[in-house]
Design an enzyme around this catalytic site. Sequence first.
Site, PDB file in Angstrom:
ATOM      1  N   GLU A 106      -0.728   1.008   6.741  1.00  0.00           N
ATOM      2  CA  GLU A 106      -0.150  -0.144   7.447  1.00  0.00           C
ATOM      3  C   GLU A 106       0.311   0.229   8.859  1.00  0.00           C
ATOM      4  OE1 GLU A 106       2.341  -1.044   3.920  1.00  0.00           O
ATOM      5  OE2 GLU A 106       1.933  -3.147   4.417  1.00  0.00           O
ATOM      6  N   GLU A 126      -0.765  -0.480  -3.659  1.00  0.00           N
ATOM      7  CA  GLU A 126       0.576  -0.907  -4.086  1.00  0.00           C
ATOM      8  C   GLU A 126       0.617  -1.575  -5.455  1.00  0.00           C
ATOM      9  OE1 GLU A 126      -0.547  -0.989  -1.039  1.00  0.00           O
ATOM     10  OE2 GLU A 126       1.072  -0.524   0.370  1.00  0.00           O
TER      11      GLU A 126
END
Length: 710
Positions: A106, A126
Site C-alpha cells: 500500500e 489481509e
Amino acid sequence: MSSRIVTLAVDGEIAVISVNNPPVNTINAASRQGLFAALADIRSRAGISAVALVCEGSTFFSGADIGEFSGPPKEAEYRDLFRQLEQLPIPVVAGMHGVAMGGGLEIALACHYRVAVAGARFGLPEVTLGIIPGAGGTQRMPRLIGVEKTLDLILAARPVDVATGIALGFIDAEISGDVRSGTIEFARALVRDGAGPRPTAERSVDPKTATPAIIERLTQQAKSQYPNRQAALTAIKAVSASATLPFEQGLLYEEELANGAKATIESKALIHVFFAERDTRKVPGLPAEAKARPIASGGVVGAGTMGGGIAICFANANLPVTLLDSTQEALERGLAVIGATYDSMVKRGRLTAADKDRRMALIRGTLDYSELAQADVLIEAVFESLDLKRKIFKTLDEVARPGAVLATNTSTLDVTEIAAATRRPQDVIGLHFFSPANVMPLLEVVRTDRTDPAVIRTALDLAKALRKTPVVARVCYGFIGNRMMEGYAREAQRMVLEGATPRQVDHALEAWGMAMGILAVFDMAGIEVGVNVHRANADRYPPDPAYYQADFALHAAGRLGQKNGKGYYRYVAQDRARHDDPEALDILRRTAQRLNIPQRNHSPEEIVERCLYPLINEGMRILEEGVASRAADIDVVWCAGYGFPRYRGGPLFYADTIGLKTVRDGMLKYRDLFGPMHWQSAPLLDRLAAEGSTLESWEAARNRAQGASK
Ligand SMILES: NC(=O)c1ccc[n+]([C@@H]2O[C@H](COP(=O)([O-])OP(=O)(O)OC[C@H]3O[C@@H](n4cnc5c(N)ncnc54)[C@H](O)[C@@H]3O)[C@@H](O)[C@H]2O)c1
C-alpha cells in the site's frame, strides 16, 4: 536527516529515502515517524527533482506490524503519511525487492511510480487475517488496475511476481542491478524525460471493472472460498466503493470497514493463531542456558509411510539422512515410494528433475545400524509396538554417537518407557509427525520428565529446519492432538449408530468449518488404523459397548475406507467423491440394533456440539494437567494438524468466544441424555464457568502468579 531506521541521502538531484527496520522492514510507529521526518526534510530542501523510496536488508516493507492491530486504530496516521508522500510535487518512485505484502504494498501504491527487481513479489493477503487492506489499498489499487483485478488479488491472497504486477498494471518496470541504484536510475530517467508526479489518488476508476455482474461473481467466489467468514465480503464492499466515491470519502469508508473487520471474532481468531504459531517455540520454563545441539544429518529407522515422509523432510531441508529398514525388500519399497513422491512433484511442476535427483542423493538406504553412528538425530518410525521400539532403542543406544538425539515417532506409546530402554534417557524425545509427514506442518514434541532441555531446544531447531510447527507436550496417552480426538471421534461414531448418516455427520462438521468430516478422515486414513489402535489399547476402554463400534463393524465387513473403495462411504475409481452406500448404512443399522442403541434425530447443531464439547473439555484437562503449557499451543495443534478452522481460533479460543458456561451447560445437557460416562466436565471448565471467567483471563492470572513466584 537521519534516524536509526529511516535515512535520507541526496544523490545529485534525487533524494533517497532508505529504510532499515530489521528483520523484514515492517511498518511500525518508529518507521512511520522516520518517514514523516524524511518527507519534512525533503520539503524543506531546494534542488531535489525526484524521490526514491527503498529498503535495506532482505525485503521492501514486508507489511504493517500485526502487533499494532489490537491497539488504537492507525488508519488516520497512515492516511496522513501516504497523503504527504503522494502530494510531493516531484516524482516519487518506490523501488521494491523481496516480498511486499499488505501495508508494504500500500505504501508503494501511494508513490507515483513503482519498480522492482526480478524475484520481488507483491500481495494483499489481509483477508487471511480477517481484515481488509486499511491503508488506502482498497481505494488506490482499483485506480491503477480496476476493481475486478484488485479483488481478484485480494481474494487470492497470494503474492504475484513482477511480470504479473506489470501485466496487471501496478508495476511500471523491472529494474536490473541492485534495487537502490536501479531505482535512482529510474528516477533520473523520469526527471530527464520531464515526467511529473503522478498521484494515484487523482486517477479515476474504470466503471467497466465494477459492473453488477462482476461484483456478483466475486461475491459468489468469496462465499465459497471463505465460508462462514466476513472479511472477503467486506473487502468487496470497500473496493467496489472506489468506483463511486471520491478518493477522500473512499478512504474514510475504507477506515470504517477496516475497523469493523478488526473487531470481528474472525480476525481476532486468525490473528491469535498467527501469533500462537509464531510463539510455540518459546517454551515456558526452559532454561536459557540450555542450548540446542547442532543438527547436520539424520537417521530414520523404518522406511514405511512415516519413515519415508520424514526422510523426505530431511532431504527437502538439504540435510543428509540415512534410512534403515530390517529387510532389503521393505527398504526398496520405502525408497521407491519416496522416488514416486518426488516424481509426482516434478510432474505437477513443483520441483525440477534436477532438484529431485539432488534430494534423492541426500537419502541413503541401509540395513546396517552402524551406518547410523554419525547421525546427529535418529528418528524411529517402525511398527507401533512397545517391545519392538524398546529393542530398537537399545540398539540405537549402542550405535549412536554420544550427544545424538534419539527420537520416536510413536503415536500412542509411552515415550518414558521407550527411553528407559537406553542408558541415556535424557537424550530421548518424542517427535510425532503427522501423515503425510512431508506435507503436514504439525510436529508434536513430546518431552519426558528426564528429557534434557537442550534436547528439547534441538527438537525445536530441527522443526524449524524441517519447516514444521512444533508444539511441546508432556507424555500422556495420545499426547495433545490424539487425546483430544478421542471424544470428538467417539461421538461421531456413536451418532452414525444412532441413525445419523455419515454424510449428515461429516456435512455438519464441514459446514461448521472443519477441513474434512471425521468419518471421511477415517476412510482416508484406513479404517484398520483406528481398529488396530483400539485393539491394542482395549484395556483402556471405558465400559461402553458402543465405543468405536462403527469402525469395528465396518472393518469386520471388510470395509477399509478409500483404499478398497468402501468404508463409511463408497468410492469409485473415476472420481474422488464420497458416495452414500446403502450397504454401509445397513451394517451400521444392524450394529445399532445388536447393541440396542436408541435412535434419534440429529440437528447439525447437535452434531457439532457433541463432537466439539468433549474436544474442548479434554483440552481443558490437558491444560490443567500441564501436558500443554498454553491454551494457544492446543489451538495450534488442532489448526495445524487436524483441520480445525483457523478463523475460529482453535478449540480453546473458540470456547472462550462462545463462553465457557455454554460449553459446560452443553456437557451437562448431554450428560443428562447419555449418562455420565463420557460427559464428565473437566474441573477447570466447572470452575471457570461458575466464575463466569475465560481461559484467557485464567491464563493471564496464572502467568502473573508464575512471574511473581520467580
Ligand atoms: N501412519 C500414520 O498416520 C502415523 C502418524 C503418526 C505416527 N505414526 C507412527 O509412526 C510409526 C510408523 O508408522 P507407519 O504408518 O509408518 O508404519 P508402516 O507400517 O508404514 O512402516 C513401518 C516400517 O517399519 C519397518 N520395520 C519394522 N520392524 C523393523 C525393524 N525391526 N527394524 C527396522 N525397520 C522395521 C517396516 O518394514 C516398515 O517399513 C508408528 O509408531 C506409528 O504409530 C503413524
